[in-house]
Design a protein around this motif. Structure first.
Motif, PDB file in Angstrom:
ATOM      1  N   THR A  77       1.044  -1.162   0.011  1.00 59.45           N
ATOM      2  CA  THR A  77      -0.071  -0.135  -0.071  1.00 59.45           C
ATOM      3  C   THR A  77       0.757   1.245   0.007  1.00 59.45           C
ATOM      4  OG1 THR A  77      -0.113  -0.351   2.524  1.00 59.45           O
ATOM      5  CG2 THR A  77      -1.769  -1.143   1.046  1.00 59.45           C
ATOM      6  N   ALA A  78       2.041   1.163   0.672  1.00 59.50           N
ATOM      7  CA  ALA A  78       2.903   2.521   0.674  1.00 59.50           C
ATOM      8  C   ALA A  78       3.336   2.847  -0.617  1.00 59.50           C
ATOM      9  CB  ALA A  78       3.981   2.344   1.445  1.00 59.50           C
ATOM     10  N   LYS A  79       3.841   1.947  -1.366  1.00 57.31           N
ATOM     11  CA  LYS A  79       4.186   2.242  -2.700  1.00 57.31           C
ATOM     12  C   LYS A  79       3.161   2.577  -3.604  1.00 57.31           C
ATOM     13  CE  LYS A  79       6.851   0.040  -6.637  1.00 57.31           C
ATOM     14  NZ  LYS A  79       7.657  -1.125  -7.129  1.00 57.31           N
ATOM     15  N   ALA A  80       2.193   1.699  -3.709  1.00 55.37           N
ATOM     16  CA  ALA A  80       0.908   2.037  -4.454  1.00 55.37           C
ATOM     17  C   ALA A  80       0.561   3.469  -3.953  1.00 55.37           C
ATOM     18  CB  ALA A  80      -0.012   1.068  -4.261  1.00 55.37           C
ATOM     19  N   CYS A  82       0.666  12.924   2.427  1.00 54.66           N
ATOM     20  CA  CYS A  82       1.686  12.995   3.615  1.00 54.66           C
ATOM     21  C   CYS A  82       2.279  11.502   3.952  1.00 54.66           C
ATOM     22  CB  CYS A  82       0.889  13.434   4.807  1.00 54.66           C
ATOM     23  SG  CYS A  82       0.477  15.318   4.656  1.00 54.66           S
ATOM     24  N   LEU A  83       3.387  11.281   4.344  1.00 50.49           N
ATOM     25  CA  LEU A  83       4.073  10.053   4.546  1.00 50.49           C
ATOM     26  C   LEU A  83       4.831  10.224   5.552  1.00 50.49           C
ATOM     27  CD1 LEU A  83       5.345   7.657   1.986  1.00 50.49           C
ATOM     28  CD2 LEU A  83       6.659   8.292   4.049  1.00 50.49           C
ATOM     29  N   THR A 114      -0.187   7.819   4.544  1.00 52.90           N
ATOM     30  CA  THR A 114       0.536   6.673   4.221  1.00 52.90           C
ATOM     31  C   THR A 114       1.778   6.706   5.407  1.00 52.90           C
ATOM     32  OG1 THR A 114       0.442   6.889   1.868  1.00 52.90           O
ATOM     33  CG2 THR A 114       2.121   5.738   2.753  1.00 52.90           C
ATOM     34  N   VAL A 115       1.741   5.268   6.219  1.00 57.04           N
ATOM     35  CA  VAL A 115       2.802   5.204   6.829  1.00 57.04           C
ATOM     36  C   VAL A 115       3.630   3.886   6.414  1.00 57.04           C
ATOM     37  CG1 VAL A 115       3.293   4.200   9.329  1.00 57.04           C
ATOM     38  CG2 VAL A 115       1.323   5.917   8.677  1.00 57.04           C
ATOM     39  N   MET A 128       8.990   0.197   7.908  1.00 59.74           N
ATOM     40  CA  MET A 128      10.473  -0.120   7.169  1.00 59.74           C
ATOM     41  C   MET A 128      10.763  -1.353   7.026  1.00 59.74           C
ATOM     42  SD  MET A 128      12.912   2.892   8.703  1.00 59.74           S
ATOM     43  CE  MET A 128      14.240   2.640   7.996  1.00 59.74           C
ATOM     44  N   LYS A 129      10.141  -2.481   7.893  1.00 58.42           N
ATOM     45  CA  LYS A 129      10.478  -3.809   7.877  1.00 58.42           C
ATOM     46  C   LYS A 129       9.986  -4.493   6.402  1.00 58.42           C
ATOM     47  CE  LYS A 129      10.927  -7.683  11.050  1.00 58.42           C
ATOM     48  NZ  LYS A 129      11.382  -8.066  12.452  1.00 58.42           N
ATOM     49  N   THR A 130       8.594  -4.348   6.216  1.00 57.39           N
ATOM     50  CA  THR A 130       7.876  -4.881   5.151  1.00 57.39           C
ATOM     51  C   THR A 130       7.870  -4.076   3.833  1.00 57.39           C
ATOM     52  OG1 THR A 130       5.852  -4.016   5.870  1.00 57.39           O
ATOM     53  CG2 THR A 130       6.316  -5.857   6.839  1.00 57.39           C
ATOM     54  N   ASP A 131       8.000  -2.789   4.051  1.00 61.29           N
ATOM     55  CA  ASP A 131       7.786  -2.032   2.759  1.00 61.29           C
ATOM     56  C   ASP A 131       9.176  -1.733   1.987  1.00 61.29           C
ATOM     57  OD1 ASP A 131       5.031  -1.421   2.784  1.00 61.29           O
ATOM     58  OD2 ASP A 131       5.517  -0.081   4.106  1.00 61.29           O
ATOM     59  N   TRP A 132      10.166  -1.822   2.713  1.00 65.93           N
ATOM     60  CA  TRP A 132      11.648  -1.732   2.009  1.00 65.93           C
ATOM     61  C   TRP A 132      12.363  -3.050   1.741  1.00 65.93           C
ATOM     62  CZ3 TRP A 132      13.529   3.151   4.996  1.00 65.93           C
ATOM     63  CH2 TRP A 132      12.927   4.197   4.596  1.00 65.93           C
TER      64      TRP A 132
END
Lengths: 334, 334
Positions: free
Chosen positions: B38-41, B281-282, B317-318, B321-325
């Motif tokens: 969801t973050a990247k999208a 905003c992120l 958007t939050v 770091m562990k799952t999104d990167w």
């Protein structure tokens, strides 16, 4: 095959000469309101030697920072600073909400149209006037006020919009520098938020490249809605020795070219001239009482005294408005 | 000829779909260190709806201002702010010129390597430390000092250069935004002149787009040579409610996108979210104790508490770091 190489090299030379000639033609076109003379020639020479790829004085595009004073350099400043006209107009608009102004100086004199008496209070009177007209609202609110005023208010002598009182040769110079990879900044003693609403439209200079004097602002949530409130407290005076400080704060690089018209610009020009590598300093000298105004060493507005001496001593370019400019304003006959 | 028009329209549709798909592919390539999620999208969706010419949410390029916090958002901030490491190193370098520091806090404890005792003096100790290490020299002199330190100093845990401790996914995000016509700014509580000597090389952000905390400076002629002297006096704290103030001062426009990691960034995100029209905003949430650090609501550095609640309440958007990167640092294995 020697002749092939020779022809090839000759071709390159011709192409190079053609490119150089066409660049000169472009400069001549770009600066069409400038008469031929030392001022125009010095500008073109500086731009060419700092931008030609093989020039020993080549400056990378990122470092091509050019800073311009505003009042008296990009637009006129007579019979008084235009922002002061704005403040006076604001006093008239706000007067019904301030019955106490009828007896309180400098407002009482302003409302009676007695400018001499109003300004007799000196800096204190000016500060009171500024704060009463520039503080108290939000940043968005002030932007609206400045935008509306500049769209409608007219110069007391020419009857023109203030944004028509800009110097046509300087507009051409701004565009010429940008076409050659320069980033143009305004560095003015005037209010930063007073200039930003129209600087992009009039000068092609976006708000983030406008540096000026400012009052303090405060972030607040009003009913959950964030606003910046303009406080009646000076934050920064971007004049005289403040100009290099403002440049360092906002740009973070030394300019390679600086343009001003008064002693208040001298530290900015000194700061620019002292950079290692090529630099260019120019003073606009107000010498044309017919098309604009003539003033320098003894003027209370835009005094040019020490600056004129230093420009002569150091070989800076001094624009004689009367002889160097074909037109002063865009509305002057071609 | 109806079939011709039909084929023509079909061709346009195919071309459009192909263009849209290739734009998605480009985004996917540009953000290759981001896992699908969801973050990247949400990032890609925002960029596409504000930049596609026919989108109802189209924003003209001049208004595409994106602001980034630095510590904890673009580079790491543990086990302590890197600029504090710089200050401690400066104390060691300067100690021979300051024999009085042997008995004077916080310097005595710093020189003994007792950081807990050094920082026990709280804000006052930090202010003394800052002024002793950041003031007194010229702006050019400080730039040299910061430039030399950043080129050689190493992180106490990883042994990497500090400029290697930048987040690879955020570098890609900066480049992706710029490729889509955004102008990227740093808006950091850190020192403006500490960041500028390396921000362009490391982040692609030129000095004039760096906003930060500052001390006062003063223009002086020293033997006729102009210098800016750094004074031991705070000029501006670019943190918390100071961030929108700093943005207005330097940019003069409301950002359309804001990126932070702590409660100190919340006013900047609120200011951005409240603009009329689309905004993004992120928050970067430090959740990865293996590859980086895990901290939020109770951390003394980079506390993210109110901001996390507000992000959830408002649908910001939050980044986990562990799952999104995929990777955190450039030196992490691909």
């Amino acid at each position: 095959m020697k002749w092939v190489r020779r022809w090839f090299i000759a071709g390159l030379l011709v192409a190079g000469a053609w490119a150089a000639a066409s660049s000169l033609v472009q400069a001549a076109d770009a600066l069409s309101s400038w008469n031929e003379g030392t001022a125009k020639a010095s500008i073109v020479r500086f731009v060419e030697r700092t931008t030609a790829a093989r020039s020993p004085d080549f400056v990378p595009p990122a470092e091509r920072v050019a800073v311009f004073d505003n009042d008296g350099t990009l637009w006129a400043e007579q019979p008084m600073y235009f922002q002061l006209m704005f403040a006076l107009d604001r006093v008239k608009v706000l007067a019904p909400q301030h019955p106490e102004w009828k007896t309180q100086e400098p407002f009482a004199s302003i409302l009676k149209g007695e400018m001499g008496a109003a300004l007799a209070g000196g800096e204190r009177a000016l500060a009171e006037l500024s704060m009463a007209t520039h503080a108290g609202m939000t940043s968005d609110g002030f932007e609206r006020i400045a935008r509306e005023w500049i769209a409608t208010a007219r110069h007391p002598v020419t009857g023109r919009l203030y944004t028509e009182m800009v110097y046509q040769p300087m507009l051409e110079l701004l565009a010429y520098l940008r076409a050659n990879g320069f980033k143009t900044f305004i560095v003015s003693g005037g209010g930063i938020e007073f200039m930003r609403p129209w600087s992009e439209r009039v000068y092609g200079i976006p708000p983030e490249q406008v540096i000026g004097s400012s009052i303090k602002t405060k972030f607040e949530l009003r009913d959950g809605k964030p606003v910046l409130v303009r406080l009646p407290e000076i934050n920064f005076i971007d004049d005289g020795p403040g100009k290099p400080v403002g440049i360092q704060m906002h740009v973070g690089r030394r300019p390679i070219a600086a343009f001003g018209n008064s002693d208040g610009d001298l530290p900015m020009l000194q700061w620019t001239a002292a950079r290692p590598g090529p630099s260019f300093c120019l003073y606009v000298h107000h010498t044309d009482a017919d098309r604009e105004w003539a003033y320098d060493r003894t003027s209370s507005i835009g005094r040019l005294d020490k600056g004129l001496d230093e420009a002569k001593a150091r070989g800076w370019t001094v624009v004689d408005m009367k002889t160097d400019w074909k037109r002063v304003f865009g509305f002057d006959p071609r």
